[in-house]
Design a protein around this motif. Structure first.
Motif, PDB file in Angstrom:
ATOM      1  N   SER A  19       0.821  -1.216   0.000  1.00 11.73           N
ATOM      2  CA  SER A  19       0.000   0.000   0.000  1.00 11.73           C
ATOM      3  C   SER A  19       0.856   1.268   0.000  1.00 11.73           C
ATOM      4  O   SER A  19       0.505   2.263  -0.633  1.00 11.73           O
ATOM      5  CB  SER A  19      -0.943   0.014   1.207  1.00 11.73           C
ATOM      6  N   ARG A  27      -6.058   1.788  -4.096  1.00 15.43           N
ATOM      7  CA  ARG A  27      -6.190   0.719  -3.104  1.00 15.43           C
ATOM      8  C   ARG A  27      -6.257  -0.627  -3.807  1.00 15.43           C
ATOM      9  O   ARG A  27      -6.603  -0.714  -4.988  1.00 15.43           O
ATOM     10  CB  ARG A  27      -7.433   0.931  -2.236  1.00 15.43           C
ATOM     11  N   ILE A  47      -5.337  -3.163  -8.653  1.00 16.24           N
ATOM     12  CA  ILE A  47      -5.302  -1.888  -7.935  1.00 16.24           C
ATOM     13  C   ILE A  47      -6.384  -0.974  -8.485  1.00 16.24           C
ATOM     14  O   ILE A  47      -6.439  -0.714  -9.697  1.00 16.24           O
ATOM     15  CB  ILE A  47      -3.915  -1.192  -8.119  1.00 16.24           C
TER      16      ILE A  47
END
Length: 317
Positions: A19, A27, A47
């Motif tokens: 992350s 995210r 992602i």
């Protein structure tokens, strides 16, 4: 809620590390296990981007693997080097070779389009493409050379297959008792074979009409072009039949590659790699069966290896 199957679950520290390497507002929306990696756990991470689109990354994790730090440092170094070349390889996003931040040594890279093609269909189209791609890899002249190649096989570790041609195998083992012939060093992938090459497979074109990527650069080394060619030849012989293993060095030369001048020197590397595979037939055959080649039993692969090694020795005779 992040969707992922149990097998694909990524450990908490590693998730946090990934992350930190995403863009602001991005995210992880999906995680799936990728099959085919023998030494590493491979996962594809989807992602979610700020504009609502998605992009994919690949996370490679070495769990309980000896020399993981060395493998990952080499892969990270190779991927960094390859960004400036025309060789299609993943882009390096981040690496944690010592597991300073992740639970285990890990590497995060971009995901390449395409897929591996292991079936016999279309092989005559793919072999020249494989050869051309390998010639391009061997043409790289990095400012900093990777480390010298290593071979682990010795005359004493070779596993002669059941029912093998004893005379041919004895002669082959004698070949690798000799010191390696002199060679001109080249940048080697060291595991260049169909399982590490991605092709674009579109409905509009035949299976594998274009290479979209070459993956798994953890064993990058400096050594003779013959060694990479020999390895791809052995794998082609086991996967598609001995004739294809014998054909590949010709395809490599047709693509502009240069092999050792003397037939006996070329034979040394071909035999060395064939015998090295004798120790790994089971590990190699199982992923192939899982990837849709159920007929490639350990026995069948051993028989192909015997035929191939015997043919190499006959060619010398």
């Amino acid at each position: 809620m992040t969707h992922h199957d149990e097998a694909a679950a990524v450990r908490p520290l590693t998730l946090a590390w990934v992350s930190r390497h995403l863009e602001v507002g991005e995210r992880i929306v999906k995680i799936e296990a990728l099959h085919g990696g023998i030494t590493a756990e491979m996962r594809r991470l989807t992602i979610g981007m700020r504009d609502g689109g998605t992009r994919d990354l690949v996370l490679r994790t070495f769990v309980d693997v000896e020399h993981a730090e060395d493998w990952l440092n080499r892969e990270a170094g190779a991927l960094t080097l390859l960004t400036e070349t025309g060789v299609p390889a993943p882009g390096l996003v981040a690496a944690d070779p010592t597991a300073a931040q992740c639970e285990y040594p890990s590497l995060l890279m971009t995901h390449l389009a395409g897929r591996t093609v292991l079936d016999d269909e279309g092989l005559e189209t793919r072999v020249p493409l494989l050869a051309r791609q390998l010639v391009a890899i061997h043409a790289l002249r990095p400012a900093e050379r990777p480390r010298e190649y290593v071979t682990l096989t010795t005359a004493d570790t070779v596993v002669t297959p059941k029912g093998a041609d004893a005379a041919a195998w004895t002669a082959a083992i004698d070949v690798i008792r000799n010191p390696a012939p002199p060679y001109e060093g080249r940048f080697l992938h060291r595991d260049f074979q169909p399982g590490n090459v991605l092709f674009d497979v579109l409905p509009s074109r035949p299976a594998g009409a274009r290479i979209t990527g070459v993956v798994d650069w953890a064993a990058t080394s400096w050594g003779p072009a013959d060694l990479d060619v020999a390895h791809c030849s052995t794998v082609l012989a086991l996967l598609h039949g001995p004739a294809w293993g014998l054909r590949f060095p010709e395809a490599y030369e047709e693509a502009g590659g240069v092999l050792a001048a003397a037939a006996s020197e070329r034979l040394y590397w071909q035999v060395r790699d064939g015998l090295a595979c004798s120790e790994e037939v089971q590990q190699v055959a199982q992923p192939w069966r899982e990837a849709g080649r159920p007929e490639l039993t350990t026995r069948t692969v051993q028989e192909r290896l015997n035929t191939y090694v015997t043919a190499l020795m006959d060619a010398l005779g």
